[in-house]
Design a protein around this motif. Structure first.
Motif, PDB file in Angstrom:
ATOM      1  N   GLY A  14      12.925  14.318  25.588  1.00  0.00           N
ATOM      2  CA  GLY A  14      12.737  12.883  25.382  1.00  0.00           C
ATOM      3  C   GLY A  14      13.601  12.401  24.233  1.00  0.00           C
ATOM      4  N   ARG A  15      13.411  11.152  23.905  1.00  0.00           N
ATOM      5  CA  ARG A  15      14.133  10.579  22.768  1.00  0.00           C
ATOM      6  C   ARG A  15      13.516  11.056  21.468  1.00  0.00           C
ATOM      7  NH1 ARG A  15      15.219   4.672  25.229  1.00  0.00           N
ATOM      8  NH2 ARG A  15      17.002   5.314  26.477  1.00  0.00           N
ATOM      9  N   ALA A  16      14.345  11.185  20.456  1.00  0.00           N
ATOM     10  CA  ALA A  16      13.870  11.624  19.143  1.00  0.00           C
ATOM     11  C   ALA A  16      12.944  10.563  18.541  1.00  0.00           C
ATOM     12  CB  ALA A  16      15.053  11.874  18.221  1.00  0.00           C
ATOM     13  N   HIS A  17      11.803  11.026  18.031  1.00  0.00           N
ATOM     14  CA  HIS A  17      10.834  10.153  17.378  1.00  0.00           C
ATOM     15  C   HIS A  17      10.404  10.794  16.070  1.00  0.00           C
ATOM     16  CE1 HIS A  17      10.069   7.246  20.578  1.00  0.00           C
ATOM     17  NE2 HIS A  17      10.087   8.244  21.435  1.00  0.00           N
ATOM     18  N   GLY A  18      10.257   9.984  15.067  1.00  0.00           N
ATOM     19  CA  GLY A  18       9.774  10.467  13.781  1.00  0.00           C
ATOM     20  C   GLY A  18       8.409  11.115  13.898  1.00  0.00           C
ATOM     21  N   PRO A 117      12.190   7.684  33.240  1.00  0.00           N
ATOM     22  CA  PRO A 117      11.192   8.466  32.512  1.00  0.00           C
ATOM     23  C   PRO A 117      10.554   7.637  31.394  1.00  0.00           C
ATOM     24  CG  PRO A 117      13.182   9.757  32.806  1.00  0.00           C
ATOM     25  CD  PRO A 117      13.493   8.349  33.258  1.00  0.00           C
ATOM     26  N   MET A 118       9.302   7.915  31.132  1.00  0.00           N
ATOM     27  CA  MET A 118       8.574   7.224  30.063  1.00  0.00           C
ATOM     28  C   MET A 118       9.052   7.750  28.708  1.00  0.00           C
ATOM     29  SD  MET A 118       5.962   5.357  31.503  1.00  0.00           S
ATOM     30  CE  MET A 118       4.284   5.589  30.999  1.00  0.00           C
ATOM     31  N   HIS A 119       8.738   7.019  27.676  1.00  0.00           N
ATOM     32  CA  HIS A 119       9.001   7.446  26.297  1.00  0.00           C
ATOM     33  C   HIS A 119       7.677   7.968  25.738  1.00  0.00           C
ATOM     34  CE1 HIS A 119      12.939   5.570  26.246  1.00  0.00           C
ATOM     35  NE2 HIS A 119      12.384   4.559  26.880  1.00  0.00           N
ATOM     36  N   TYR A 120       7.686   9.206  25.281  1.00  0.00           N
ATOM     37  CA  TYR A 120       6.477   9.847  24.764  1.00  0.00           C
ATOM     38  C   TYR A 120       6.641  10.152  23.297  1.00  0.00           C
ATOM     39  CZ  TYR A 120       5.252  10.499  29.635  1.00  0.00           C
ATOM     40  OH  TYR A 120       4.958  10.272  30.953  1.00  0.00           O
ATOM     41  N   LYS A 121       5.543  10.029  22.567  1.00  0.00           N
ATOM     42  CA  LYS A 121       5.550  10.482  21.179  1.00  0.00           C
ATOM     43  C   LYS A 121       4.150  10.949  20.822  1.00  0.00           C
ATOM     44  CE  LYS A 121       4.928   6.079  18.805  1.00  0.00           C
ATOM     45  NZ  LYS A 121       5.458   5.190  17.795  1.00  0.00           N
ATOM     46  N   ALA A 122       4.104  11.943  19.968  1.00  0.00           N
ATOM     47  CA  ALA A 122       2.833  12.525  19.541  1.00  0.00           C
ATOM     48  C   ALA A 122       2.088  11.556  18.635  1.00  0.00           C
ATOM     49  CB  ALA A 122       3.083  13.834  18.812  1.00  0.00           C
ATOM     50  N   VAL A 123       0.803  11.443  18.867  1.00  0.00           N
ATOM     51  CA  VAL A 123      -0.083  10.661  18.007  1.00  0.00           C
ATOM     52  C   VAL A 123      -1.190  11.637  17.603  1.00  0.00           C
ATOM     53  CG1 VAL A 123      -1.579   8.637  17.833  1.00  0.00           C
ATOM     54  CG2 VAL A 123       0.422   8.582  19.333  1.00  0.00           C
ATOM     55  N   GLY A 124      -0.921  12.412  16.587  1.00  0.00           N
ATOM     56  CA  GLY A 124      -1.835  13.487  16.218  1.00  0.00           C
ATOM     57  C   GLY A 124      -1.563  14.712  17.062  1.00  0.00           C
ATOM     58  N   THR A 125      -2.425  15.701  16.919  1.00  0.00           N
ATOM     59  CA  THR A 125      -2.213  16.966  17.623  1.00  0.00           C
ATOM     60  C   THR A 125      -2.783  16.980  19.032  1.00  0.00           C
ATOM     61  OG1 THR A 125      -4.246  17.846  16.663  1.00  0.00           O
ATOM     62  CG2 THR A 125      -2.174  18.310  15.486  1.00  0.00           C
ATOM     63  N   ASP A 126      -3.546  15.949  19.407  1.00  0.00           N
ATOM     64  CA  ASP A 126      -4.194  15.982  20.716  1.00  0.00           C
ATOM     65  C   ASP A 126      -4.024  14.701  21.530  1.00  0.00           C
ATOM     66  OD1 ASP A 126      -5.758  14.410  19.109  1.00  0.00           O
ATOM     67  OD2 ASP A 126      -7.660  15.254  19.777  1.00  0.00           O
TER      68      ASP A 126
END
Length: 174
Positions: A14-18, A117-126
């Protein structure tokens, strides 16, 4: 768990996210981003033109070296590859993976899916946050678990969960 091992290598398609960087920074992982959105936008559905496009994209990868990758975050990318391109992608990826490597992959189970494709990024560990580029839709390949296993020969399903959004979440292991 693999990502928490110091020195693990993670390939994010995916795209890089902070958010990803911040989440994984304490584990001292090597994190590679190879933006699959660019490739999917360039694919035309032409059986002669698309394989060279895929090859050019793969040849630009920074994640290189046999046996260098522990985890692949494929997100929903593989839904956008026709069977021959899927096979070419897996053939390129397989030598880069360490034994026991994991692939995280999302399969659309509904009749249609976002056009890109969707853009995904982590929001916490779960939890994950995601968004689409626009409202355009296209037919979904609705890959079954059997079809996935066939296309990803040698990978076993570690975990599979059907999410409320109609997306099947897979964790696969080499």
């Amino acid at each position: 768990a693999v990502a928490k091992r110091e020195g693990a290598s993670i390939l994010d398609l995916g795209r890089a996210h902070g958010a990803q960087l911040q989440l994984l920074a304490p584990f001292r992982c090597k994190l590679y981003f190879e933006d699959a959105h660019e490739l999917v936008q360039d694919l035309s559905g032409d059986a002669e033109e698309d394989p060279p496009r895929l090859r050019r994209w793969l040849d630009q990868w920074t994640a290189s070296g046999p046996g260098s990758i522990d985890v692949v975050l494929a997100w929903d990318f593989l839904n956008y590859l026709e069977a021959p391109l899927f096979a070419a992608f897996v053939a390129h990826l397989r030598p880069l993976l360490r034994p026991g490597a994991l692939i995280y992959f999302l399969v659309y189970t509904q009749r249609d899916m976002p056009a890109l494709p969707m853009h995904y990024k982590a929001v916490g560990t779960d939890r994950l946050a995601y968004r689409a580029d626009g409202a355009a839709r296209r037919p979904s390949p609705r890959l079954s678990q059997m079809e996935l296993k066939r296309r990803l020969g040698g990978f076993g399903v570690v975990k599979s969960v059907l999410l409320r959004s109609g997306i099947q979440e897979y964790l696969l292991k080499l």
